[in-house]
Design a protein around this motif. Structure first.
Motif, mmCIF file in Angstrom:
data_model
loop_
_atom_site.group_PDB
_atom_site.id
_atom_site.type_symbol
_atom_site.label_atom_id
_atom_site.label_comp_id
_atom_site.label_asym_id
_atom_site.label_seq_id
_atom_site.Cartn_x
_atom_site.Cartn_y
_atom_site.Cartn_z
ATOM 1 N N LYS A 158 9.613 -21.760 -2.827
ATOM 2 C CA LYS A 158 9.075 -21.335 -1.523
ATOM 3 C C LYS A 158 8.195 -22.389 -0.855
ATOM 4 O O LYS A 158 7.588 -22.123 0.186
ATOM 5 C CB LYS A 158 8.290 -20.035 -1.706
ATOM 6 N N ILE A 186 -8.248 -3.023 5.758
ATOM 7 C CA ILE A 186 -7.867 -3.104 7.166
ATOM 8 C C ILE A 186 -8.045 -1.766 7.897
ATOM 9 O O ILE A 186 -7.722 -0.711 7.360
ATOM 10 C CB ILE A 186 -6.395 -3.555 7.306
ATOM 11 N N GLN A 210 -6.826 -13.082 -7.134
ATOM 12 C CA GLN A 210 -7.390 -14.203 -7.897
ATOM 13 C C GLN A 210 -8.803 -14.515 -7.407
ATOM 14 O O GLN A 210 -9.198 -15.672 -7.288
ATOM 15 C CB GLN A 210 -6.473 -15.431 -7.747
ATOM 16 N N GLY A 245 7.756 -13.053 3.357
ATOM 17 C CA GLY A 245 7.492 -12.328 4.603
ATOM 18 C C GLY A 245 7.621 -10.832 4.357
ATOM 19 O O GLY A 245 7.245 -10.341 3.288
ATOM 20 N N TYR A 298 2.185 -23.013 -7.668
ATOM 21 C CA TYR A 298 1.310 -22.421 -8.687
ATOM 22 C C TYR A 298 1.949 -22.382 -10.071
ATOM 23 O O TYR A 298 1.267 -22.142 -11.065
ATOM 24 C CB TYR A 298 0.810 -21.033 -8.264
ATOM 25 N N VAL A 327 0.825 -1.217 0.000
ATOM 26 C CA VAL A 327 0.000 0.000 0.000
ATOM 27 C C VAL A 327 0.859 1.268 0.000
ATOM 28 O O VAL A 327 0.451 2.296 -0.543
ATOM 29 C CB VAL A 327 -1.027 -0.003 1.168
ATOM 30 N N GLY A 360 3.888 -11.171 2.821
ATOM 31 C CA GLY A 360 3.766 -10.551 4.144
ATOM 32 C C GLY A 360 2.485 -10.953 4.845
ATOM 33 O O GLY A 360 2.498 -11.391 6.007
ATOM 34 N N VAL A 361 1.358 -10.830 4.155
ATOM 35 C CA VAL A 361 0.073 -11.169 4.783
ATOM 36 C C VAL A 361 -0.116 -12.689 4.815
ATOM 37 O O VAL A 361 -0.461 -13.258 5.863
ATOM 38 C CB VAL A 361 -1.109 -10.499 4.043
#
Ligand code: NDP
Length: 331
Positions: A210, A276, A246, A324, A225, A66, A184-185
């Motif tokens: 990962k 949020i 997605q 992360g 994926y 953001v 991160g999320v």
């Protein structure tokens, strides 16, 4: 024996640390644009605190997508005025306290997402400066067992993960698919689902390199994926938590009565989007899980980036490949 000279040096250091200068170093931009609009200024005014705020000496900060979208002017209509000191996530030390502050005092080690509303009037003077002013209600004490860099990595992403799971009424025994599990999320949604909400099954998507990281976070099914479309698997889920954009695909793998949290891009029913709202209450609630080690802060191994490397850190975040959180430390 401690000499008088070293004692007086120690005293003056203590005095210096509690006295706040009028100007500070901060990253800022005066026009919307790419990473190149960011400048490190040495004479930004230290923010004044309101009665319900504390002034924080920033020790660490973290970047969020953001910050980049805001800098690009995507939220121009509801943004605070330019010039902007970006940054939502902070960890630092309280150095000044407003009259109406009840529980915090000078010297407290705290962390927060500094902007209550992410897109509507976010702070003009965010966390990417030496000082930032933050409302007490947005703050929590830093878990005592983790460092400032780790603490700074948590607030916005952790509060988003928690708010999304709550809004979806996720609960014990349910199954979840996290799209973008290494970000991160996503890395926090996985841990919350498993460790706090009692998920029966956690699946997540990431690229090949990962998948082991996903497993280390506790996922039962790690989906590559680059090799498989998650819609083609037989598995169905009570909840899909989409951090990738997605939303159209997410709703194809829901069980009857399931739902999908969509953080970015279009959402189709029964999927829903939300933005949020920052609150210290979530951090306070989750502190015991951080202190027991059940929840772990994930700092991207390319960082932490020192304060003078914020541009490089943003360029890295904007590759969309972070694992992360991208953290700035020390400040
Ligand atoms: P990150 O920058 O941390 O996400 C990077 C991760 O995304 C990488 O680990 C990458 O893994 C993964 N990724 C990228 N493409 C895919 C894909 N096709 N499938 C699976 N994983 C993928 O972002 P955040 O987690 O911080 O944020 C995610 C999104 O959510 C952003 O758009 C952000 O703006 C939004 N957001 C919205 C909020 C709201 O309130 N609505 C709040 C917080 C975030 P790999 O390298 O393996 O591809």
């Amino acid at each position: 024996r401690i000499s008088a000279a070293s004692q007086s040096a120690a005293t003056s250091a203590a005095t210096a640390s509690s006295s706040v200068p009028s100007e500070m170093k901060a990253w800022s931009y005066s026009e919307y644009g790419g990473v190149d609009v960011l400048k490190l200024d040495t004479n930004v005014a230290v923010p004044e605190i309101k009665e319900d705020q504390v002034l924080i000496k920033v020790v660490a900060a973290a970047l969020n997508p953001v910050d980049s979208k805001r800098r690009a002017g995507k939220f121009k209509a509801t943004d605070s005025p330019l010039p902007t000191v970006p940054g939502y996530d902070v960890a630092g030390v309280v150095v000044k306290v407003g009259n109406q502050v009840k529980d915090l005092k000078e010297g407290d080690e705290v962390y927060a997402d500094v902007s209550e509303k992410t897109l509507e009037g976010p702070k003009q003077f965010g966390s990417l400066g030496e000082y930032t002013a933050v409302e007490e209600k947005l703050l929590a004490l830093k878990p005592h067992n983790i460092g400032f860099a780790e603490a700074a990595s948590l607030p916005l992403a952790l509060e988003t993960a928690y708010e999304g799971l709550q809004r979806a009424a996720f609960s014990q025994g349910k199954s979840i698919l996290v799209l973008g599990g290494a970000g991160g999320v996503g890395s926090l949604v996985i841990q919350l689902a498993k460790q706090v909400f009692g998920a029966s099954k956690v699946a997540a998507t990431a690229s090949t390199g990962k998948l082991d990281f996903l497993k280390s976070l506790g996922v039962d099914l790690a989906i590559d994926y680059t090799k498989q479309n998650f819609e083609d698997l037989p598995d169905k889920f009570d909840l899909v938590f989409d951090t990738v954009g997605q939303g159209d695909r997410a709703i194809k793998v829901l069980k009857e009565g399931g739902s999908a949290v969509v953080l970015t891009g279009p959402a189709e029913t029964p999927g829903f989007r939300f933005v949020i709202t920052s609150t210290g209450e979530t951090l306070k609630k989750l502190n015991p899980y951080l202190e027991s080690g059940k929840l772990k802060a994930i700092v991207d191994p390319k960082g932490p980036f020192p304060f003078d490397k914020v541009s490089e850190a943003f360029s890295y975040l904007e590759t969309g490949r972070a694992t992360g959180k991208v953290v700035i430390y020390p400040i």
